[in-house]
Design an enzyme around this catalytic site. Sequence first.
Site, PDB file in Angstrom:
ATOM      1  N   HIS A 181       0.932  -1.138   0.006  1.00 50.04           N
ATOM      2  CA  HIS A 181      -0.249   0.157  -0.094  1.00 50.04           C
ATOM      3  C   HIS A 181       0.997   1.213   0.075  1.00 50.04           C
ATOM      4  O   HIS A 181       2.142   1.079   0.130  1.00 50.04           O
ATOM      5  CB  HIS A 181      -0.836  -0.054   1.018  1.00 50.04           C
ATOM      6  CG  HIS A 181      -0.125  -0.063   2.490  1.00 50.04           C
ATOM      7  ND1 HIS A 181      -0.253  -1.069   3.317  1.00 50.04           N
ATOM      8  CD2 HIS A 181       0.465   0.963   3.223  1.00 50.04           C
ATOM      9  CE1 HIS A 181       0.546  -0.842   4.486  1.00 50.04           C
ATOM     10  NE2 HIS A 181       0.948   0.667   4.469  1.00 50.04           N
TER      11      HIS A 181
HETATM   12  P1  TYD Z   1      -1.577  -2.312   7.814  1.00 48.99           P
HETATM   13  O1  TYD Z   1      -1.057  -1.198   7.898  1.00 48.99           O
HETATM   14  O2  TYD Z   1      -2.612  -2.803   6.395  1.00 48.99           O
HETATM   15  O3  TYD Z   1      -0.451  -3.869   7.804  1.00 48.99           O
HETATM   16  P2  TYD Z   1       0.591  -4.282   6.705  1.00 48.99           P
HETATM   17  O4  TYD Z   1       0.701  -3.133   5.689  1.00 48.99           O
HETATM   18  O5  TYD Z   1       1.765  -4.589   7.543  1.00 48.99           O
HETATM   19  O6  TYD Z   1      -0.230  -5.404   6.254  1.00 48.99           O
HETATM   20  O7  TYD Z   1      -2.375  -2.851   9.080  1.00 48.99           O
HETATM   21  C1  TYD Z   1      -3.034  -4.163   9.275  1.00 48.99           C
HETATM   22  C2  TYD Z   1      -4.406  -3.883  10.187  1.00 48.99           C
HETATM   23  O8  TYD Z   1      -4.050  -3.323  11.395  1.00 48.99           O
HETATM   24  C3  TYD Z   1      -5.265  -2.835   9.425  1.00 48.99           C
HETATM   25  O9  TYD Z   1      -6.669  -3.414   9.482  1.00 48.99           O
HETATM   26  C4  TYD Z   1      -5.208  -1.651  10.106  1.00 48.99           C
HETATM   27  C5  TYD Z   1      -4.958  -2.245  11.701  1.00 48.99           C
HETATM   28  N1  TYD Z   1      -3.880  -0.996  12.107  1.00 48.99           N
HETATM   29  C6  TYD Z   1      -4.198  -0.033  13.138  1.00 48.99           C
HETATM   30  O10 TYD Z   1      -5.533  -0.204  13.605  1.00 48.99           O
HETATM   31  N2  TYD Z   1      -3.601   0.677  13.686  1.00 48.99           N
HETATM   32  C7  TYD Z   1      -2.206   1.102  13.193  1.00 48.99           C
HETATM   33  O11 TYD Z   1      -1.402   1.910  13.832  1.00 48.99           O
HETATM   34  C8  TYD Z   1      -1.881  -0.016  12.073  1.00 48.99           C
HETATM   35  C9  TYD Z   1      -0.552   0.103  11.655  1.00 48.99           C
HETATM   36  C10 TYD Z   1      -2.734  -0.873  11.800  1.00 48.99           C
END
Ligand code: TYD
Length: 271
Positions: A181
């Site tokens: 992303h």
């Molecule tokens: P995401 O940033 O999509 O993780 P990655 O890119 O490592 O796969 O986050 C995964 C999930 O965690 C997403 O549903 C949102 C939640 N999240 C929070 O609630 N707070 C945060 O600070 C972060 C980073 C993620």
Amino acid sequence: MTATLHSLPKITDPRGNLSFFQDRVPIPFNIAKVQWIYDVPGGATSYDNDTLEAEEFIIALSGSFDVVTDDSITKETFHLNRSYNGLLIPQGVRRTIENVSTNSIAVIVTSSQTEGSNQEHDIENQKLDNVHGCSIIELSKHHSDSKGNYSVVNNNCEIPFGVDRIYYLYDVPAGESRGGHAHKSLTQMLFAVSGSFKVELDDGNVKRSVMLNRPNQGLLIKPGIWRTLDDFSSGSVCLVIASKEYDESDYIREYDDFIKYRQEKKFLDTV
Ligand code: TYD
């Protein structure tokens, strides 16, 4: 005032777990400084708090250790061994980290900066809004033979933004991928505080791959850059220091939307 244990959210995922906290949630202060202690010889007693004026939040990101607190009336011992638990140390409480297990990582977040901390980063490169603006920042590695190493980030000093949020990825199965992303306005620094992983950066035009494998070496990721994390080594921990609080509307999760976004150049609105 005594120290108190707090549970942090744990987002479980087959690609590894994620926990986070941010200014005033659930900690009662704004983050001013983040430091992490690593390569501590097993069993060692490590650092005391530098000042009794600040509040602290301490997490065992990897391994385990005891935090012994003393508010001049009561001495208490807290055993930290879960990445999703943190210990809040109020002002006026002295603490020591003891019985550190081999390979453990302690993260300490503090409500005040180190006095006299200086800006150390390379501003010229960081102005670029493409993958070349995503610089690697080498933090000082403070070393003591008996206590291991530590690195420190003060708001707007060693890194080019103020820290509003911390999150980290752990229990990532070896070889897994994360990310995939971009962000519209969030700036982040990624650190492999344990193990290693690869970060693929993409500005819609040029791709660049960076391997992170040192606890004091951070990768700055600017807004408007597509990133994927992969090749996690087993036991690795990715610590992310972020410039803003969590906001789902800041994410661009579809690659086609990202390309459109780059073409419209809206990403120029930075930190
Ligand atoms: P995401 O940033 O999509 O993780 P990655 O890119 O490592 O796969 O986050 C995964 C999930 O965690 C997403 O549903 C949102 C939640 N999240 C929070 O609630 N707070 C945060 O600070 C972060 C980073 C993620």
